[in-house]
Design an enzyme around this catalytic site. Structure first.
Site, PDB file in Angstrom:
ATOM      1  N   LYS A 158       2.904 -15.333   1.680  1.00 32.82           N
ATOM      2  CA  LYS A 158       3.032 -16.007   0.383  1.00 32.82           C
ATOM      3  C   LYS A 158       4.518 -16.331   0.216  1.00 32.82           C
ATOM      4  O   LYS A 158       5.183 -15.952  -0.764  1.00 32.82           O
ATOM      5  CB  LYS A 158       2.491 -15.078  -0.722  1.00 32.82           C
ATOM      6  CG  LYS A 158       2.382 -15.710  -2.088  1.00 32.82           C
ATOM      7  CD  LYS A 158       1.315 -16.790  -2.208  1.00 32.82           C
ATOM      8  CE  LYS A 158       1.389 -17.467  -3.572  1.00 32.82           C
ATOM      9  NZ  LYS A 158       0.523 -18.655  -3.685  1.00 32.82           N
ATOM     10  N   ASP A 195      -3.295 -17.947  -0.183  1.00 30.02           N
ATOM     11  CA  ASP A 195      -4.319 -18.580  -1.034  1.00 30.02           C
ATOM     12  C   ASP A 195      -5.005 -19.709  -0.274  1.00 30.02           C
ATOM     13  O   ASP A 195      -6.232 -19.861  -0.299  1.00 30.02           O
ATOM     14  CB  ASP A 195      -3.725 -19.060  -2.372  1.00 30.02           C
ATOM     15  CG  ASP A 195      -2.438 -19.850  -2.212  1.00 30.02           C
ATOM     16  OD1 ASP A 195      -1.871 -19.885  -1.095  1.00 30.02           O
ATOM     17  OD2 ASP A 195      -1.995 -20.467  -3.207  1.00 30.02           O
ATOM     18  N   ASP A 255     -12.257  -9.231   4.257  1.00 29.59           N
ATOM     19  CA  ASP A 255     -13.537  -9.172   3.530  1.00 29.59           C
ATOM     20  C   ASP A 255     -14.179 -10.556   3.457  1.00 29.59           C
ATOM     21  O   ASP A 255     -15.399 -10.695   3.608  1.00 29.59           O
ATOM     22  CB  ASP A 255     -13.343  -8.631   2.102  1.00 29.59           C
ATOM     23  CG  ASP A 255     -13.662  -7.144   2.007  1.00 29.59           C
ATOM     24  OD1 ASP A 255     -13.405  -6.423   2.992  1.00 29.59           O
ATOM     25  OD2 ASP A 255     -14.165  -6.705   0.952  1.00 29.59           O
ATOM     26  N   ASP A 294      -6.404  -7.135   3.923  1.00 26.08           N
ATOM     27  CA  ASP A 294      -7.543  -6.469   3.283  1.00 26.08           C
ATOM     28  C   ASP A 294      -8.468  -7.528   2.692  1.00 26.08           C
ATOM     29  O   ASP A 294      -9.693  -7.497   2.890  1.00 26.08           O
ATOM     30  CB  ASP A 294      -7.021  -5.536   2.186  1.00 26.08           C
ATOM     31  CG  ASP A 294      -8.138  -4.789   1.485  1.00 26.08           C
ATOM     32  OD1 ASP A 294      -9.036  -4.295   2.187  1.00 26.08           O
ATOM     33  OD2 ASP A 294      -8.118  -4.719   0.246  1.00 26.08           O
ATOM     34  N   TYR A 316       0.823  -1.216   0.000  1.00 23.83           N
ATOM     35  CA  TYR A 316       0.000   0.000   0.000  1.00 23.83           C
ATOM     36  C   TYR A 316       0.858   1.268   0.000  1.00 23.83           C
ATOM     37  O   TYR A 316       0.417   2.311  -0.463  1.00 23.83           O
ATOM     38  CB  TYR A 316      -0.904   0.031   1.233  1.00 23.83           C
ATOM     39  CG  TYR A 316      -2.242  -0.647   1.066  1.00 23.83           C
ATOM     40  CD1 TYR A 316      -2.326  -1.981   0.697  1.00 23.83           C
ATOM     41  CD2 TYR A 316      -3.426   0.052   1.302  1.00 23.83           C
ATOM     42  CE1 TYR A 316      -3.563  -2.598   0.562  1.00 23.83           C
ATOM     43  CE2 TYR A 316      -4.654  -0.563   1.175  1.00 23.83           C
ATOM     44  CZ  TYR A 316      -4.725  -1.884   0.800  1.00 23.83           C
ATOM     45  OH  TYR A 316      -5.947  -2.487   0.679  1.00 23.83           O
TER      46      TYR A 316
END
Ligand code: IPM
Ligand code: MN
Length: 365
Positions: free
Chosen positions: A187, A219, A247, A243, A141
């Site tokens: 990751k 993932d 969600d 983020d 970000y």
């Protein structure tokens, strides 16, 4: 006791859920002889319309001078085509960075009366109760260099050691008070920044021998969160992964309209619902105030040291849902659809009853 709270209602339904939550906040504070002095300011699209910028220095200054900041939601169709740095979202990122809010806490809890409102099966989600610790002021970000030209676009995912350490400590400390299991999400099979993240979190874990650390690829985490959410208790992860995972976690609980959040730094704290400004239902008294009210509960707990009060607010939300009251976004089980105002009124009413019950049970002990 006296506390100063800056209110940034923002855009769209932000203003509606904010006035609902502020009503509840003052009502609750009164019971505990707490005076909450509020100052309101513009942020997001409304600030752009008034001052040509989505976040003024005056607004940031107000936040520096308060004990906590409450934020509604920012953004809307109207401001979508503005230059990147003028968009309401840019204001949010600037505010997080200016206040040094590096730890974002997003709880995902399934209310029992509410299992039918999720798009997932009851048998999968019943009893889900975990919390995501998302790093909020670093990673891709904010990493430099960033940009795009005619031929390429690029961002940089970078983490300094101290940035990983400080959020890891926060997550381990909370894990110690919960089920003593922490899942660190990365990751590392592809990204060096994730290999480094994993190494630093493992080092920090040596200071918390009572907490079991699991490393999980992002993932796989996305899949596991919908396959078997009960396996999680505390999750710690970077800005972008957090983020996305938060969600997904939001939908387990039925609606993003249910999810509160806290963003904490060493000096400042900001509380906001995870949902956005929902311009499609703005101004219609339809928005779900629960995420904003839950954010106020988190403020009582984390900024004012009033955990019991926060628990009573939580219970009031739970009881209101048990009674079948639903806003449109959570009406999958065909409950009693009510407005923002009515939902708030019911939560306040239930708070009073629970507060009284609690007082009496302490008295009889
Ligand atoms: C969130 C939002 C923001 C983010 C956007 C609006 C900048 O999606 O708070 O999760 O990506 O952090
Ligand atoms: Mn998001």
């Amino acid at each position: 006791m006296k506390k100063k709270v800056t209110l940034l209602p923002g855009d769209g339904i932000g203003t509606e859920v904010m006035s609902a939550a502020v009503k509840l906040m003052h009502h609750v504070a009164e019971k505990y002889d707490l005076t909450i002095e509020t100052t309101e300011s513009l942020m997001g699209g409304c600030s752009y319309d008034a001052y040509g910028t989505p976040l003024t220095d005056e607004t940031i200054q107000l936040c520096y001078e308060s004990d906590a900041v409450l934020l509604g939601a920012v953004g809307g169709y109207k401001w979508e085509n503005l230059a990147h740095h003028l968009k309401p979202e840019a204001a949010l990122l600037k505010l997080r960075k200016s206040l040094g809010l590096y730890t974002n806490i997003r709880p995902a809890k399934v209310y029992p009366s509410f299992v039918n409102s999720s798009s997932l099966k009851e048998s999968v989600i019943l009893g889900t109760d975990f919390v995501v610790f998302r790093e909020l002021t670093g990673g891709i970000y904010f990493g430099e260099p960033r940009g795009y030209d005619e031929n390429k676009g690029f961002n940089t995912m970078v983490y300094e050691k101290y940035e990983i350490e400080r959020i890891a400590h926060q997550a381990f400390k909370v894990a110690q008070k919960r089920k003593k299991v922490l899942t660190s999400v990365d990751k590392a099979n592809v990204l060096e920044v994730s290999q480094f993240w994993r190494k630093v979190v493992e080092e920090v874990s040596k200071e918390y021998p009572d907490v079991k650390l699991n490393n999980m690829y992002v993932d796989n985490t996305a899949m596991q969160v919908v396959r078997d959410p009960r396996q999680f208790d505390v999750i710690v992860t970077s800005n972008l992964f957090g983020d996305i995972i938060s969600d997904i976690a939001g939908m387990i609980t039925g609606s993003l309209g249910m999810l509160p959040s806290a963003s904490l730094g060493d000096k400042y704290a900001l509380y906001e619902p995870v949902h956005g400004s929902a311009p499609d239902i703005a101004g219609q008294n339809k928005a779900n105030p629960i995420a904003m009210i839950g954010s106020v509960a988190m403020m009582f707990d984390l900024s004012f040291g009033m955990k019991e009060t926060a628990d009573l607010i939580e219970k009031a939300i739970e009881r209101t849902l048990d009674q079948g009251f639903r806003t449109v976004d959570i009406n999958l089980d065909n409950g009693n659809v009510v407005s923002t105002d009515k939902m708030t009124e019911m939560i306040i009413k239930n708070f009073d009853i629970i507060y009284q019950e609690n007082k009496e049970s302490v008295f009889t002990l």
